[in-house]
Design a protein around this motif. Structure first.
Motif, short mmCIF file in Angstrom:
data_model
loop_
_atom_site.label_atom_id
_atom_site.label_comp_id
_atom_site.label_asym_id
_atom_site.label_seq_id
_atom_site.Cartn_x
_atom_site.Cartn_y
_atom_site.Cartn_z
N ILE A 111 -37.33 3.88 24.13
CA ILE A 111 -35.97 4.43 24.30
C ILE A 111 -35.39 4.69 22.92
CG2 ILE A 111 -33.73 4.09 25.43
CD1 ILE A 111 -35.16 1.77 27.06
N THR A 151 -34.70 10.83 23.08
CA THR A 151 -35.59 10.85 24.25
C THR A 151 -36.04 9.45 24.67
OG1 THR A 151 -37.56 11.10 22.86
CG2 THR A 151 -36.64 13.13 23.73
N THR A 152 -36.32 9.34 25.96
CA THR A 152 -36.97 8.14 26.48
C THR A 152 -38.36 8.57 26.93
OG1 THR A 152 -34.91 7.16 27.23
CG2 THR A 152 -36.91 6.39 28.31
N ALA A 211 -31.25 9.22 26.24
CA ALA A 211 -31.51 7.97 25.52
C ALA A 211 -30.23 7.51 24.82
CB ALA A 211 -32.65 8.17 24.53
N ILE A 214 -32.86 6.26 32.92
CA ILE A 214 -33.99 5.63 32.22
C ILE A 214 -34.82 4.78 33.21
CG2 ILE A 214 -34.60 3.97 30.40
CD1 ILE A 214 -32.09 5.10 28.86
N GLY A 244 -33.07 1.70 21.82
CA GLY A 244 -32.46 1.49 23.14
C GLY A 244 -32.95 0.23 23.84
#
Ligand code: ATP
Length: 346
Positions: A160, A164-165, A184, A261, A291
């Motif tokens: 994360i 972007t994840t 994210a 997510i 994250g």
């Protein structure tokens, strides 16, 4: 290898929020925000990295603070190349006069297009690399987190980042199934900003929103109700104002982003072949990226998937460490370009 052949290869995590450089035999030697401050009148670069980041929201009209990466990919090619050149120069400042240009392993989101990938390769070469090898971010994160990526066993990584994840299941040196969502850390900051604007008519800065997330943010609302003061501009009077906001409210603001997510993790698990899913059940899901440090993120993913979840030892460094460790396998990457399977992108 003679002295004239000596080259110190590098690994780079070119991230939306942060850029990290790994030097072979030394480890991660540079961690800087992916930010550049430019004088738009003269075209000169005023600052790169943390000194540029400190200018965000505080610049006079002639200085523009640029984040050249967006959603994990290059949004501003020239500024990305300038930023990389600056970091590569710093990373290589003590190298021998005879040293050759380095080969560079550079991380890219797994959902990247061929054109976006080409831009990263070209910018890395323009910044001073002899050759550039893109490595899928979740693959690098998994290597960096110490997962047994080359073994015949399923490992799941959830990286994360800021833009972007990336969720991926890896076995035998390849990505078996993956998902890349452009949601994210940055979206969490935006969600906090919007929540406060909507509920309090208060406009807060990007950095204040990020601090709130890091200080009292949580992926779950069932928590102690800590309160903090936050300063911003009152949208009705136009004047500065301070309000008090609770951890519960910040968790509410983050709910939707966290759910996207979690859903990306669940969808990837649904597509995972049963043998590999059983391995992941045994060994757990590993979280990396900044994250992963959001309070209770691990617990929420564990509750929703019924799987054990662990946070990588150095979540912010995992991708960079992975690009560095994978320099050992540069031949493997050269001869097995299909080690990365292109996933579905949202
Ligand atoms: N303690 C924390 N709690 C919550 N979020 C955090 C914490 N520390 C860092 N972050 C967030 O992590 C994000 C940066 O993570 P990271 O450096 O892994 O991303 P990146 O690699 O630059 O981005 P991407 O992988 O999307 O290109 C930022 O959004 C930052 O606010």
């Amino acid at each position: 290898m003679g002295i004239f052949n000596f080259s110190q290869d590098l690994g780079i995590d070119l991230g939306t929020a942060n850029t990290l450089v790994f030097v072979k035999n030394k480890g991660v030697i540079l961690r800087e925000p992916s930010v550049v401050a430019k004088n738009i009148e003269t075209g000169t670069i005023e600052a790169v990295g943390s000194s540029a980041r400190n200018m965000i929201g505080r610049t006079p009209g002639n200085i523009q603070v640029i984040r050249p990466m967006k959603d994990g990919v290059i949004a501003d090619y020239d500024t990305t190349a300038i930023m990389m050149k600056y970091y590569l120069k710093r990373a290589m400042k003590n190298r021998s006069f005879f040293a050759k240009k380095p080969n560079v392993m550079v991380s890219v989101p797994s959902g990247i297009t061929m054109v976006e990938e080409r831009a990263v390769i070209d910018a890395t070469k323009q910044a001073g690399a002899k050759d550039a090898f893109p490595i899928a971010e979740p693959f690098a994160a998994a290597i960096g987190a110490g997962l047994p990526v080359w073994e015949p066993t399923g490992s799941m990584i959830v990286d994360i980042g800021g833009g972007t994840t990336e969720v991926a299941v890896i076995s035998l040196g390849g990505i078996v199934t993956s998902r890349s969502v452009r949601t994210a850390g940055n979206n969490m900051d935006e969600a906090i900003t919007q929540f406060i604007r909507k509920n309090y008519n208060l406009m807060i800065g990007e950095r204040s929103a990020e601090s709130l997330k890091m200080d009292i943010g949580s992926a779950s609302e069932a928590d102690d109700d800590q309160e903090v003061d936050i300063r911003g501009r009152d949208l009705l009077t136009g004047l500065p104002k301070t309000i008090s906001i609770s951890a519960k409210e910040i968790a509410q603001a983050l709910r939707e982003t966290v759910q996207i997510i979690v859903d990306a993790v669940k969808t990837t698990l649904e597509k995972t072949p049963p043998e590999l899913a059983a391995d992941i059940m045994d060994r757990g899901i590993v979280l990396s990226g900044g994250g992963a440090l959001l309070k209770h993120m691990d617990q929420v993913i564990s509750d929703e998937t019924k799987m054990p979840v662990f946070i990588a030892e150095e979540p912010l460094d995992s991708v960079a460490i992975g690009t560095g460790k994978s320099l050992e396998y540069i031949q493997h990457f050269r001869s097995h370009p299909n080690v990365f399977v292109r996933p579905t992108v949202d």
